[in-house]
Design a protein around this motif. Structure first.
Motif, PDB file in Angstrom:
ATOM      1  N   ARG A 245     -55.667  25.625 -95.900  1.00  0.00           N
ATOM      2  CA  ARG A 245     -56.426  24.413 -95.622  1.00  0.00           C
ATOM      3  C   ARG A 245     -56.218  23.360 -96.708  1.00  0.00           C
ATOM      4  N   LEU A 246     -56.307  23.780 -97.962  1.00  0.00           N
ATOM      5  CA  LEU A 246     -56.145  22.825 -99.055  1.00  0.00           C
ATOM      6  C   LEU A 246     -54.716  22.295 -99.115  1.00  0.00           C
ATOM      7  N   ARG A 247     -53.767  23.148 -98.829  1.00  0.00           N
ATOM      8  CA  ARG A 247     -52.370  22.692 -98.820  1.00  0.00           C
ATOM      9  C   ARG A 247     -52.149  21.650 -97.738  1.00  0.00           C
ATOM     10  N   GLU A 248     -52.705  21.870 -96.563  1.00  0.00           N
ATOM     11  CA  GLU A 248     -52.574  20.911 -95.470  1.00  0.00           C
ATOM     12  C   GLU A 248     -53.103  19.540 -95.886  1.00  0.00           C
ATOM     13  N   ILE A 249     -54.262  19.534 -96.539  1.00  0.00           N
ATOM     14  CA  ILE A 249     -54.846  18.266 -96.987  1.00  0.00           C
ATOM     15  C   ILE A 249     -53.999  17.655 -98.108  1.00  0.00           C
ATOM     16  N   ALA A 250     -53.540  18.490 -99.045  1.00  0.00           N
ATOM     17  CA  ALA A 250     -52.754  17.996-100.174  1.00  0.00           C
ATOM     18  C   ALA A 250     -51.443  17.366 -99.727  1.00  0.00           C
ATOM     19  N   VAL A 251     -50.829  17.905 -98.684  1.00  0.00           N
ATOM     20  CA  VAL A 251     -49.590  17.322 -98.155  1.00  0.00           C
ATOM     21  C   VAL A 251     -49.831  15.880 -97.725  1.00  0.00           C
ATOM     22  N   ASP A 252     -50.928  15.639 -97.014  1.00  0.00           N
ATOM     23  CA  ASP A 252     -51.235  14.281 -96.570  1.00  0.00           C
ATOM     24  C   ASP A 252     -51.601  13.380 -97.739  1.00  0.00           C
ATOM     25  N   VAL A 253     -52.333  13.906 -98.702  1.00  0.00           N
ATOM     26  CA  VAL A 253     -52.684  13.116 -99.881  1.00  0.00           C
ATOM     27  C   VAL A 253     -51.419  12.697-100.626  1.00  0.00           C
ATOM     28  N   CYS A 254     -50.487  13.627-100.790  1.00  0.00           N
ATOM     29  CA  CYS A 254     -49.228  13.328-101.465  1.00  0.00           C
ATOM     30  C   CYS A 254     -48.490  12.192-100.752  1.00  0.00           C
ATOM     31  N   GLY A 255     -48.420  12.258 -99.431  1.00  0.00           N
ATOM     32  CA  GLY A 255     -47.758  11.200 -98.674  1.00  0.00           C
ATOM     33  C   GLY A 255     -48.463   9.868 -98.814  1.00  0.00           C
ATOM     34  N   ASP A 256     -49.784   9.874 -98.753  1.00  0.00           N
ATOM     35  CA  ASP A 256     -50.552   8.638 -98.881  1.00  0.00           C
ATOM     36  C   ASP A 256     -50.348   7.980-100.237  1.00  0.00           C
TER      37      ASP A 256
END
Length: 265
Positions: A245-256
């Motif tokens: 779950r945290l990885r999924e969110i972190a991937v989007d944060v990294c892109g943003d």
């Protein structure tokens, strides 16, 4: 003797035939067998092509290794297992190539598995800051989200780099606000998020000496921190949630934030 250039060496020949041709090239056959092979070569293009190939390899290997035995005409006793010499050469070459590949792979994995000490320290700071402030009900942030423009502008000036607050609304997390914290690299910013169940995530940011670093994970008990470096800025997303779950969110944060999330997938 002329070999057919359209035939690959060894095409249509059994292992025993290949062994006999190899022994012929090495001069290891009794006279009767040697004459029989010589007669065959005149009528069998496949065998002739194979012998030409063996002789070319033999000459190349002798030149490469400068084998003293190849230049000695005196008698010698050779104890040999009946495996063609050229197969030993191929196995040796393959072993060298495999060894080189393993050395390179080990180096590459070592680079990935051994993050710089500064990055490990950064991840631990992010984790400790999350562990300290996430449980706070009244004072989790220094400046509330109602003054988002103010907190972002203030922290951008203190870190001497433009910051932004990624939206985590699609994951059910609302922005609570931020605070200024210390780090080994100077001032650090922490942005706090909360969902309807009261669960919190924190994004920790500071300057970095490196331009790019791959994503890595720090685990402390039930807490997880995904951390990376992009454009000389270090980021860490911490939370008390599952790795996936945290990885999924972190991937989007990294892109943003202008990173390279495609490297994570």
């Amino acid at each position: 003797m002329t070999g057919d250039p359209n035939l690959a060496p060894g095409d249509g020949l059994s292992q025993s035939e290949l062994d006999a041709l190899s022994a012929f090239v090495d001069g290891e056959l009794p006279e009767a067998e040697r004459r029989a092979i010589a007669e065959r070569l005149a009528a069998d293009p496949r065998a002739a092509a194979c012998v030409m190939h063996f002789r070319a390899q033999r000459a190349a290997l002798r030149a490469l290794f400068a084998d003293p035995a190849a230049q000695t005409s005196g008698p010698c006793i050779v104890l040999r297992i009946r495996t063609p010499w050229w197969r030993h050469a191929l196995v040796a070459a393959g072993s060298l190539a495999a060894g080189a590949a393993l050395v390179w792979l080990a180096g590459a994995l070592q680079i990935y598995r051994s993050p710089p000490e500064a990055q490990i320290a950064f991840a631990r700071q992010a984790d400790r800051a999350y562990a300290l402030y996430a449980p706070e009900r009244e004072h989790a942030v220094e400046v509330a989200a109602t003054r988002e423009g103010t907190v972002v502008s203030w922290l951008s000036k203190r870190l001497n780099r433009p910051l932004s607050v990624p939206s985590l609304a699609e994951y059910g997390y609302a922005f609570l606000g931020g605070r200024l914290l210390p780090s080994l690299a100077g001032p650090a910013a922490q942005f706090m998020y909360e969902n309807a169940r009261g669960e919190r995530l924190a994004l920790y940011i500071s300057a970095a000496s490196r331009g790019e670093e791959p994503v890595r994970t720090l685990r402390e008990g039930d807490r997880r921190t995904f951390y990376w470096v992009s454009r000389r800025t270090a980021y860490a997303l911490s939370g008390d949630v599952s790795d996936d779950r945290l990885r999924e969110i972190a991937v989007d944060v990294c892109g943003d934030l202008g990173g390279h999330p495609e490297q994570w997938r």
